[in-house]
Write an enzyme that holds these catalytic residues in place. Structure first.
Site, PDB file in Angstrom:
ATOM      1  N   SER A 249      40.717  39.675  46.182  1.00 59.96           N
ATOM      2  CA  SER A 249      40.725  41.095  45.877  1.00 59.96           C
ATOM      3  C   SER A 249      40.211  41.910  47.042  1.00 59.96           C
ATOM      4  O   SER A 249      39.232  41.567  47.689  1.00 59.96           O
ATOM      5  CB  SER A 249      39.905  41.356  44.604  1.00 59.96           C
ATOM      6  OG  SER A 249      38.868  42.257  44.849  1.00 59.96           O
ATOM      7  N   LYS A 250      40.918  42.967  47.295  1.00 60.32           N
ATOM      8  CA  LYS A 250      40.558  43.853  48.395  1.00 60.32           C
ATOM      9  C   LYS A 250      39.157  44.432  48.133  1.00 60.32           C
ATOM     10  O   LYS A 250      38.400  44.695  49.055  1.00 60.32           O
ATOM     11  CB  LYS A 250      41.604  44.958  48.488  1.00 60.32           C
ATOM     12  CG  LYS A 250      41.339  45.990  49.550  1.00 60.32           C
ATOM     13  CD  LYS A 250      41.834  45.576  50.913  1.00 60.32           C
ATOM     14  CE  LYS A 250      41.401  46.634  51.931  1.00 60.32           C
ATOM     15  NZ  LYS A 250      41.617  46.262  53.283  1.00 60.32           N
ATOM     16  N   ARG A 251      38.868  44.583  46.872  1.00 59.77           N
ATOM     17  CA  ARG A 251      37.566  45.141  46.514  1.00 59.77           C
ATOM     18  C   ARG A 251      36.422  44.256  47.019  1.00 59.77           C
ATOM     19  O   ARG A 251      35.353  44.716  47.327  1.00 59.77           O
ATOM     20  CB  ARG A 251      37.477  45.302  44.983  1.00 59.77           C
ATOM     21  CG  ARG A 251      37.013  46.670  44.555  1.00 59.77           C
ATOM     22  CD  ARG A 251      37.268  46.890  43.079  1.00 59.77           C
ATOM     23  NE  ARG A 251      38.714  46.871  42.792  1.00 59.77           N
ATOM     24  CZ  ARG A 251      39.219  46.891  41.562  1.00 59.77           C
ATOM     25  NH1 ARG A 251      38.428  46.902  40.513  1.00 59.77           N
ATOM     26  NH2 ARG A 251      40.520  46.877  41.377  1.00 59.77           N
ATOM     27  N   ASP A 259      45.949  44.818  56.923  1.00 61.40           N
ATOM     28  CA  ASP A 259      44.876  44.149  57.688  1.00 61.40           C
ATOM     29  C   ASP A 259      45.428  42.941  58.437  1.00 61.40           C
ATOM     30  O   ASP A 259      45.055  42.689  59.574  1.00 61.40           O
ATOM     31  CB  ASP A 259      43.752  43.671  56.757  1.00 61.40           C
ATOM     32  CG  ASP A 259      43.053  44.824  56.064  1.00 61.40           C
ATOM     33  OD1 ASP A 259      42.998  45.916  56.661  1.00 61.40           O
ATOM     34  OD2 ASP A 259      42.576  44.641  54.932  1.00 61.40           O
TER      35      ASP A 259
END
Ligand code: GLU
Length: 479
Positions: A249-251, A259
């Protein structure tokens, strides 16, 4: 088969994570394989989670990665608008229809009452209080402008069953589904309502999305059934994990497509790798272009078990793509990273490309690998000693002055002439190839490892610089 129509329905919450991109990719591959349409729909009804600029990230990422949609907010289509906030009135109209059909009802409960219904963990089970209101009471409340939401009327008994193409038969007891909100007090629909209305109105035949929706699908089916609409075919995708227990997850700081592009991965390799996260082709071939993926993709190949994201493998794949590039293609695709290196503008980039192509996996390795061409100075003379090559500083002291002499005499200074000179030296000095090659290469690079050997490097540096470096190294050895 009717024309396949799939959709990608991201919420503009700030980034397009790898899982989202995979969902988009599978929808695209499946539609294209069957000559169908792939639609982009922006689900922005949760205004609290809206992040400025994220819609553009979605457009840009899809276009950049080759996932081309046939209909979408920025390109239009016959089923628009494709942004949910612009469809507000459509939802309200259908919510009212669903009320008439008995599938939903107005709820006027004040927030204070709702609070009292929550359990210790804060979970709400609405008690269907407003379902019991009479027609007159409802009319009166609406007339008075009492704020309301519209809730789904989920049966208290029975089970909702459906067949998912990946996970098989799924059943959920209605008693475990709450009368969720379909239209919020601000008039905006929730995902739970909007996805059904839009998938139907946009003619979506196959709904492809993450497993998090597997267990809520029975409540969507209740609505399809109440409206008398055909249910779509469901394909839920396994989660993508970064390890056995953590979702990617990017979170949590995990990288997004953007990226990875910035890290220097070949774009095609990112998409290729993502395709393999949860889908196994019938063959063992892993490197596949987008058109090969379209040809090979099949729903039967989608796995139930979570996919583990393995960056090392994606790197390997990226390296495979680099290897197959022509020199000019490499120069074009690696442009940004070549510019970041010290060689830009000073060397023939096609030659640099030839040198690097088989030796890197991602473009960001470039500067580090070739900066020695422009950066040369004091280095540790212990580099001249190499056990396996059977070289040491004494050999270096003997070889370098003679190499200098030979190189100085060369009129044309290129791979072949340099090679002959070095081979002559090997014979004359009765040394092994490695002893001479290693020594000169270290002397002109100051590095333990370099892309390319003596001939490539010396040719790139040119005669003058090669001689200057040999002199420098001789001095260093004699210090
Ligand atoms: N907006 C939802 C999400 O981003 C879409 C889920 C779906 O594909 O139905 O998770």
């Amino acid at each position: 088969m009717e024309k396949v129509r799939t959709r990608f329905a991201p919420s503009p919450t700030g980034y397009l994570h790898i899982g989202g991109l995979r969902t988009a990719l599978y929808g695209f591959l499946f539609a294209k394989k069957h000559g169908g349409d792939f639609i982009l729909r922006i689900e922005d009804t949760d205004t609290a989670r809206y992040v400025e600029g994220s819609v553009d990230i979605i457009y840009d990422t899809l276009k950049d990665s080759g996932i081309i949609y046939d209909e979408g907010p920025d390109i239009g289509g016959n089923f628009g608008p494709y942004i949910q906030s612009e469809r507000k009135n459509i939802y309200l109209e259908y919510a009212k229809k669903l009320i008439e059909l008995g599938g939903a009802y107005y709820c006027f409960c004040a927030p204070e009452r709702i609070e009292t219904l929550k359990d210790k963990e804060g979970n709400l089970r609405y008690d269907k209080h407003c379902l019991k209101l009479s027609k007159e009471e409802i009319e009166e409340n609406l007339k008075k402008g009492v704020p309301y939401v519209i809730r789904q009327n989920v049966p208290e008994k029975g089970t909702g069953s459906y067949h998912d193409l990946v996970y098989g038969d799924i059943s959920v007891d209605y008693k475990d589904i709450e009368d969720g909100i379909l239209i919020k007090s601000d008039g905006m629909p929730t995902y739970n309502f909007a996805n059904v209305i839009d998938d139907h109105l946009m003619g979506i035949t196959h709904v492809i999305r993450g497993t998090e929706y597997l267990s809520s699908t029975p409540k969507y089916n209740l609505m399809y059934d109440a409206f008398g609409w055909e249910r779509p075919t469901y394909i839920h995708l396994p989660p993508i994990m970064k390890d056995a227990s953590h979702k990617l997850s990017k979170r949590n700081g995990d990288a997004s497509y953007e990226d990875f592009v910035n890290k220097g991965y070949v774009k095609e390799s990112i998409i290729n790798y993502i395709a393999l996260l949860g889908w196994s082709p019938k063959t063992t071939q892993e490197k596949m272009s987008l058109s090969e993926l379209i040809e090979k993709f099949s729903l039967e190949g989608i796995n139930k078990s979570p996919a583990i994201f393995d960056e090392t493998k994606m790197k390997w794949l990226s390296g495979e793509y680099i290897k197959e590039m022509s020199d000019s293609e490499f120069v074009e695709k690696a442009d940004r990273f070549l510019k970041e290196s010290k060689v830009y503008g000073k060397y023939d980039l096609n030659k640099i490309a030839a040198l690097l192509k088989t030796r890197i996996e991602i473009f960001s390795e470039i500067p580090d690998k070739i900066n020695f061409l422009e950066e040369f100075g004091e280095f540790d003379i212990a580099l001249f000693t190499h056990k396996k090559m059977k070289t040491d500083t004494d050999i270096a002291k003997a070889v370098l002055p003679r190499a200098r002499e030979k190189f100085a005499k060369l009129d044309s200074f290129n791979f072949d002439t340099i090679h002959s000179a070095v081979m002559e030296l090997v014979q004359e000095m009765e040394l092994k190839n490695g002893q001479v090659f290693w020594t000169i290469r270290v002397a002109i690079s100051g590095k333990e490892s370099t892309p390319g050997g003596v001939m490539e490097i010396a040719e790139l540096l040119g005669k003058e610089e090669t001689l200057r470096r040999i002199d420098f190294s001789i001095n260093l050895l004699n210090k």
